[in-house]
Design a protein around this motif. Structure first.
Motif, PDB file in Angstrom:
ATOM      1  N   SER A 265       0.831  -1.203   0.000  1.00 53.16           N
ATOM      2  CA  SER A 265       0.000   0.000   0.000  1.00 53.16           C
ATOM      3  C   SER A 265       0.864   1.251   0.000  1.00 53.16           C
ATOM      4  N   VAL A 266       1.903   1.261   0.827  1.00 50.79           N
ATOM      5  CA  VAL A 266       2.829   2.389   0.854  1.00 50.79           C
ATOM      6  C   VAL A 266       3.453   2.606  -0.518  1.00 50.79           C
ATOM      7  N   ASP A 279      -3.018  10.464   2.942  1.00 55.90           N
ATOM      8  CA  ASP A 279      -3.470   9.074   3.006  1.00 55.90           C
ATOM      9  C   ASP A 279      -2.299   8.127   3.244  1.00 55.90           C
ATOM     10  N   LEU A 280      -1.137   8.465   2.713  1.00 52.48           N
ATOM     11  CA  LEU A 280       0.061   7.662   2.948  1.00 52.48           C
ATOM     12  C   LEU A 280       0.423   7.672   4.429  1.00 52.48           C
ATOM     13  N   VAL A 283      -1.426   4.995   6.355  1.00 55.89           N
ATOM     14  CA  VAL A 283      -0.890   3.644   6.179  1.00 55.89           C
ATOM     15  C   VAL A 283       0.395   3.479   6.988  1.00 55.89           C
ATOM     16  N   LEU A 284       1.237   4.490   6.975  1.00 55.29           N
ATOM     17  CA  LEU A 284       2.471   4.423   7.762  1.00 55.29           C
ATOM     18  C   LEU A 284       2.170   4.284   9.253  1.00 55.29           C
ATOM     19  N   ASP A 285       1.147   4.989   9.733  1.00 54.83           N
ATOM     20  CA  ASP A 285       0.735   4.842  11.131  1.00 54.83           C
ATOM     21  C   ASP A 285       0.377   3.389  11.439  1.00 54.83           C
ATOM     22  N   ARG A 306       8.338   9.345   9.979  1.00 56.92           N
ATOM     23  CA  ARG A 306       7.997   9.704   8.596  1.00 56.92           C
ATOM     24  C   ARG A 306       6.538  10.147   8.495  1.00 56.92           C
ATOM     25  N   SER A 307       5.653   9.433   9.174  1.00 58.44           N
ATOM     26  CA  SER A 307       4.240   9.806   9.169  1.00 58.44           C
ATOM     27  C   SER A 307       4.035  11.202   9.736  1.00 58.44           C
TER      28      SER A 307
END
Length: 317
Positions: A265-266, A279-280, A283-285, A306-307
């Motif tokens: 997904s990332v 939205d990225l 997903v990182l979370d 990064r998130s």
């Protein structure tokens, strides 16, 4: 402590470009019309960065030809706002939507289908910014207009109001909206139309929260197949579904499958929307939460950083 049960599924949004539910007519098409048609083709393929300059030029041509407040300018404003929204540029999208709404209400009256379209888009922008008290009345008004006009774009507002309820943990209110929207859309466009995947993903999210895992997994897998068949493997909606399916697997303790899907997904989001889309960050979370629950604290901290950096760039001012 953040547990696997706190994994957040990325809400899939349903936004409307002008005439998105009808077959376009290419007769006597001027330059702005040609740009708009090309922009919509790119938009439907999830190529928002490529669609952006076409939408900007189309709007500029309409403003030059008719003036900034003419009826011909409303939908180009809406379309440009929708592309900025999908690029995570909410502060840019909001005034575009507001201008489009004001023009459409003035020129078409308060109960026209195109007014409902812009109300839906602005309402979902507020949902994305967690401004739920502002989002809910706009989305409800959009639904009310759609019910009066029997316009199929009613499903967009049903989906987004359901997403707003899901975001607030109001799943019992969200599920009937998702189911109703899915029934309307499938009746209008058929059972395999890719437009339905938005509602399928959001209904699956609500099912996950209510522990209906088998129902959620079936919907998410089907939505990925439908989206890939329509648009190919690199589309933001596939990334959304990958994230949501990974969150489901994480809840079930299927950690290796969850990690693989979160990473896919990332990668898909990075390829389609760039490295700094909000939205990225969601997903990182989720990936960081998975690592934390496995005791992989160094990996989790790196991903969380990064998130946070992405959210710092995209958070509304």
């Amino acid at each position: 402590m953040r547990t696997l049960k706190a994994s957040i599924c990325v809400a899939v949004t349903a936004l409307a470009l002008s005439l998105s539910f009808g077959a376009p007519s290419y007769g006597q098409e001027d330059e702005a019309g040609t740009l708009t048609r090309q922009m919509k083709e790119l938009y439907r393929a999830g190529k928002y960065t490529e669609a952006l300059p076409l939408a900007q030029k189309s709007l500029a041509l309409r403003e030059k030809e008719f003036g900034p407040d003419d009826a011909h300018v409303a939908m180009p404003l809406n379309d440009l706002g929708t592309i900025h929204y999908n690029l995570g540029q909410y502060a840019v999208a909001e005034p575009l939507y507001k201008r489009a709404l004001a023009i459409r209400e003035k020129t078409l009256g308060p109960d026209h289908a195109e007014v409902a379209m812009v109300l839906n888009n602005l309402g979902d922008l507020y949902r994305a910014e967690e401004r739920y008290a502002e989002a809910e009345p706009l989305l409800k008004r959009s639904i009310a207009i759609g019910e009066k006009t029997n316009d199929p774009s009613l499903v967009l507002a049903l989906s987004n109001l359901g997403a707003a309820y899901s975001n607030q943990g109001r799943y019992d209110q969200a599920v009937p909206l998702f189911k109703r929207g899915l029934a309307v859309l499938q009746k209008a466009l058929g059972p395999d139309d890719p437009e339905a995947t938005v509602l399928m993903n959001n209904l699956a999210d609500a099912y996950i929260q209510r522990h209906r895992y088998a129902d959620a997994e079936r919907l998410l897998k089907r939505s990925m197949v439908m989206t890939e068949k329509a648009y190919g493997p690199d589309h933001p909606d596939i990334a959304q579904a990958q994230n949501n399916l990974a969150a489901l697997y994480a809840r079930q303790g299927r950690n290796a499958e969850a990690e693989r899907l979160f990473k896919r997904s990332v990668a898909t989001f990075e390829k389609t929307l760039g490295p700094n889309h909000p939205d990225l960050a969601g997903v990182l979370d989720n990936l960081a939460g998975l690592y934390k629950d496995q005791g992989r604290y160094a990996d989790a901290q790196q991903i969380f950083k990064r998130s946070m950096a992405i959210r710092g760039k995209t958070r509304p001012i």
